[in-house]
Design an enzyme around this catalytic site. Structure first.
Site, PDB file in Angstrom:
ATOM      1  N   HIS A  60     -11.576  -0.482  10.119  1.00  0.00           N
ATOM      2  CA  HIS A  60     -11.638  -0.247   8.674  1.00  0.00           C
ATOM      3  C   HIS A  60     -11.286  -1.542   7.935  1.00  0.00           C
ATOM      4  CE1 HIS A  60     -12.080   2.388   5.313  1.00  0.00           C
ATOM      5  NE2 HIS A  60     -10.844   2.189   4.866  1.00  0.00           N
ATOM      6  N   HIS A  61     -12.078  -1.901   6.957  1.00  0.00           N
ATOM      7  CA  HIS A  61     -11.926  -3.153   6.188  1.00  0.00           C
ATOM      8  C   HIS A  61     -12.165  -4.395   7.060  1.00  0.00           C
ATOM      9  CE1 HIS A  61     -10.586  -0.841   2.841  1.00  0.00           C
ATOM     10  NE2 HIS A  61      -9.398  -0.554   3.322  1.00  0.00           N
TER      11      HIS A  61
ATOM     12  N   HIS B 240      -3.705  -3.893   2.565  1.00  0.00           N
ATOM     13  CA  HIS B 240      -5.077  -3.389   2.562  1.00  0.00           C
ATOM     14  C   HIS B 240      -5.398  -2.505   3.761  1.00  0.00           C
ATOM     15  CE1 HIS B 240      -8.981  -3.141   0.829  1.00  0.00           C
ATOM     16  NE2 HIS B 240      -9.604  -3.896   1.702  1.00  0.00           N
ATOM     17  N   VAL B 241      -5.201  -3.000   4.960  1.00  0.00           N
ATOM     18  CA  VAL B 241      -5.410  -2.196   6.171  1.00  0.00           C
ATOM     19  C   VAL B 241      -4.154  -1.357   6.380  1.00  0.00           C
ATOM     20  CG1 VAL B 241      -5.801  -2.246   8.654  1.00  0.00           C
ATOM     21  CG2 VAL B 241      -6.933  -3.917   7.168  1.00  0.00           C
ATOM     22  N   HIS B 242      -4.307  -0.043   6.468  1.00  0.00           N
ATOM     23  CA  HIS B 242      -3.163   0.855   6.492  1.00  0.00           C
ATOM     24  C   HIS B 242      -2.617   0.991   7.908  1.00  0.00           C
ATOM     25  CE1 HIS B 242      -5.005   2.732   2.631  1.00  0.00           C
ATOM     26  NE2 HIS B 242      -4.471   1.552   2.421  1.00  0.00           N
TER      27      HIS B 242
ATOM     28  N   ASN C 259      -6.777  -3.994  -4.381  1.00  0.00           N
ATOM     29  CA  ASN C 259      -8.020  -3.398  -4.883  1.00  0.00           C
ATOM     30  C   ASN C 259      -7.769  -2.133  -5.708  1.00  0.00           C
ATOM     31  OD1 ASN C 259      -7.369  -2.551  -2.050  1.00  0.00           O
ATOM     32  ND2 ASN C 259      -8.930  -1.011  -2.454  1.00  0.00           N
ATOM     33  N   HIS C 260      -6.679  -1.416  -5.424  1.00  0.00           N
ATOM     34  CA  HIS C 260      -6.389  -0.210  -6.191  1.00  0.00           C
ATOM     35  C   HIS C 260      -5.773  -0.523  -7.555  1.00  0.00           C
ATOM     36  CE1 HIS C 260      -7.473   3.034  -3.408  1.00  0.00           C
ATOM     37  NE2 HIS C 260      -7.152   2.174  -2.452  1.00  0.00           N
TER      38      HIS C 260
ATOM     39  N   HIS D  35      -3.678  -9.634  -0.670  1.00  0.00           N
ATOM     40  CA  HIS D  35      -3.858  -8.223  -0.325  1.00  0.00           C
ATOM     41  C   HIS D  35      -4.770  -8.032   0.884  1.00  0.00           C
ATOM     42  CE1 HIS D  35      -3.732  -3.958  -0.705  1.00  0.00           C
ATOM     43  NE2 HIS D  35      -5.044  -3.870  -0.815  1.00  0.00           N
TER      44      HIS D  35
ATOM     45  N   ASP E   7       0.828  -1.206   0.000  1.00  0.00           N
ATOM     46  CA  ASP E   7       0.000   0.000   0.000  1.00  0.00           C
ATOM     47  C   ASP E   7       0.866   1.261   0.000  1.00  0.00           C
ATOM     48  OD1 ASP E   7      -3.072  -1.011   1.004  1.00  0.00           O
ATOM     49  OD2 ASP E   7      -1.399  -2.345   1.410  1.00  0.00           O
TER      50      ASP E   7
ATOM     51  N   ASP F 146      -1.569  -2.841  -3.887  1.00  0.00           N
ATOM     52  CA  ASP F 146      -1.858  -1.410  -3.904  1.00  0.00           C
ATOM     53  C   ASP F 146      -0.566  -0.636  -4.172  1.00  0.00           C
ATOM     54  OD1 ASP F 146      -4.507  -1.914  -3.560  1.00  0.00           O
ATOM     55  OD2 ASP F 146      -4.690  -0.962  -1.609  1.00  0.00           O
TER      56      ASP F 146
ATOM     57  N   TYR G  44      -1.919   3.946  -6.559  1.00  0.00           N
ATOM     58  CA  TYR G  44      -3.138   4.674  -6.177  1.00  0.00           C
ATOM     59  C   TYR G  44      -3.574   5.647  -7.271  1.00  0.00           C
ATOM     60  CZ  TYR G  44      -3.042   2.585  -1.582  1.00  0.00           C
ATOM     61  OH  TYR G  44      -3.073   1.679  -0.562  1.00  0.00           O
TER      62      TYR G  44
END
Length: 465
Positions: A326-327, A354-356, A232-233, A317, A166, A195, A198
């Site tokens: 989140h997520h 995925h999770v930042h 996903n990005h 991911h 990410d 990711d 972006y």
């Protein structure tokens, strides 16, 4: 004496109560508090986005593994104005013999964007554990780089992987790459958990942001392979502007050696590298039973020879276990489908993004659960992998700070900070993982864990007296 007995009994009850409370809660949640809000993009005139000098000079140079065993390299680059040279000149460090390999060129259109000329060239039959120099472009715009091939696969071959996910192209992204490059424990290849640029976060999925990202990471990925995972990005599916082919920019720009592992898609594949067997999965492709990905994955695991490549690593991911809000539970359906296979074949570690933020799990599984028995709490399982979420590269969406409370038992350590990881394989039985937050000195670890190989641990226990 009676008073002493009462005190002793109360002390015992207190200890039992504390043990019970600790067993119901998870591990450690870091006390570090980071800034809230979005991360700022680096300005387009930053030196990290600078174009190489000269007309039609090759840019966005990057490499990845090009075969199954580690003797192949895919060299990729873009020429912006015309096709130019499609060849790669290469030679071993201690050799006077220079060879040439020819590649192919592709282009694509995305809404109102037309890509440059994207070159891909696969070099095969390289010597193991050898430094090679290579040149892309010709004449006064020829550019020279180098890479080192991995050692031949074997059970006690040490090897060091970096972990990034990410990333994006913000000031925090730059700190992450710099921090990785200056880490005294030198990664030899990066396991990238999805990711990338972006670009889809910009209006109309501005694909010029793929170009700026490619120039930004060139300083590292031109010299050591990044093993790609799609996130996903990378989907870039936008029917309302006429873009109906998922993963179009990603699959034109970043090749993978998927055919070598008999995969039917570049988005899931496997490679061997030194003492590691790496399986890459796609969280955003069909993965249910009877799908191509599921059939490939379940056929791939029995092929892993743990006496040759003892370390079994899975990349994806979307995390299967995460205690961030989140997520939350986005990876649950894939966990239900795939976790029993991960446990059965004693996967050592699963890396996801995925999770930042950062999180490391205990060795747990939840494969007994079904809608009838209600056994929905993960249990300790020594055959299960450790799940590590490392989606903390520094992208513009910022950190995820909201966490489920109390911390679940399966969560060993979690922290909302940007950083990178190092997975340092020592031999067939031991590997060391360290997570490095960007704010610390280059040698400082925010979290760490010694790994005891799942396969060889079982073997040693079986034959020990």
């Amino acid at each position: 004496m009676g008073v002493e007995l009462i005190i002793a009994r109360y002390a015992h009850l207190l200890v039992v109560s504390l043990i019970f409370i600790r067993s119901c809660e998870g591990g450690l949640t870091s006390s570090y508090v980071r800034k809230n809000g979005l991360s700022s993009d680096m300005p387009l005139d930053s030196d990290v986005f600078r174009l190489p000098p000269g007309y039609n000079a090759p840019q966005q140079v990057h490499i990845t593994q090009g075969d199954r065993e580690g003797r192949g390299v895919i060299v990729s680059w873009i020429t912006p104005d015309e096709e130019g040279s499609t060849s790669v000149l290469y030679w071993a460090e201690n050799s006077q013999i220079k060879k040439t390999e020819w590649g192919s060129v592709v282009r694509y259109k995305y809404y109102n964007y037309s890509s440059g000329y994207i070159h891909h060239c696969t070099i095969n039959n390289l010597e193991y554990d050898t430094k090679y120099y290579y040149v892309v472009g010709s004449g006064n715009v020829a550019r020279e780089f180098w890479f080192v091939t991995p050692p031949q696969p074997g059970p006690d071959v040490p090897y060091t992987f970096g972990l990034i996910g990410d990333l994006g192209q913000t000031f925090d992204s730059n700190r992450t790459v710099t921090h990785y490059e200056l880490n005294p424990v030198k990664g030899q290849a990066i396991l990238y958990v999805g990711d990338l640029s972006y670009a889809d976060s910009y209006p109309l999925h501005d694909n010029t942001r793929w170009d700026t990202w490619g120039r930004f990471v060139e300083r590292n990925v031109a010299y050591q392979p990044w093993i790609w995972t799609a996130g996903n990005h990378e989907i870039d599916f936008v029917p309302e502007i006429g873009e109906t082919i998922p993963f179009k920019p990603f699959m034109h720009r970043f090749l993978t050696p998927y055919k070598a592992s008999k995969s039917t898609s570049p988005l899931w594949y496997s490679i061997k590298r030194a003492s590691a067997y790496i399986i890459v999965l796609s969280s955003y492709s069909a993965y249910g039973k009877y799908t191509p990905q599921y059939k490939w994955f379940t056929n791939e695991l029995p092929k892993v020879n743990r006496t040759e490549t003892p370390w079994l690593i899975v990349l994806m991911h979307s995390p299967m276990y995460s205690s961030y809000i989140h997520h939350y539970m986005e990876g649950e359906t894939m966990r239900v489908m795939y976790e029993e296979w991960l446990v059965q074949y004693k996967v050592d570690v699963v890396f996801a993004g995925h999770v930042h933020a950062y999180e490391r799990s205990e060795r747990i599984s939840n494969i007994e659960y079904n809608v009838v028995n209600g056994l929905c709490t993960p249990i300790n399982d020594e055959s299960a992998p450790v799940y590590i979420t490392i989606g903390d590269g520094g992208n513009q969406e910022g950190l995820v700070t909201d966490m489920t409370q109390p911390q679940p038992r399966y969560s060993a350590y979690r922290e909302a900070s940007f950083g990178h990881g190092i997975f340092d394989i020592k031999n067939r039985t031991h590997a060391y993982f360290g997570w490095h937050r960007n704010q610390d000195g280059f040698a400082v670890e925010g979290d760490s864990l010694w790994f005891l190989n799942r396969y060889w641990k079982t073997k040693e226990e079986k034959y020990s007296v």
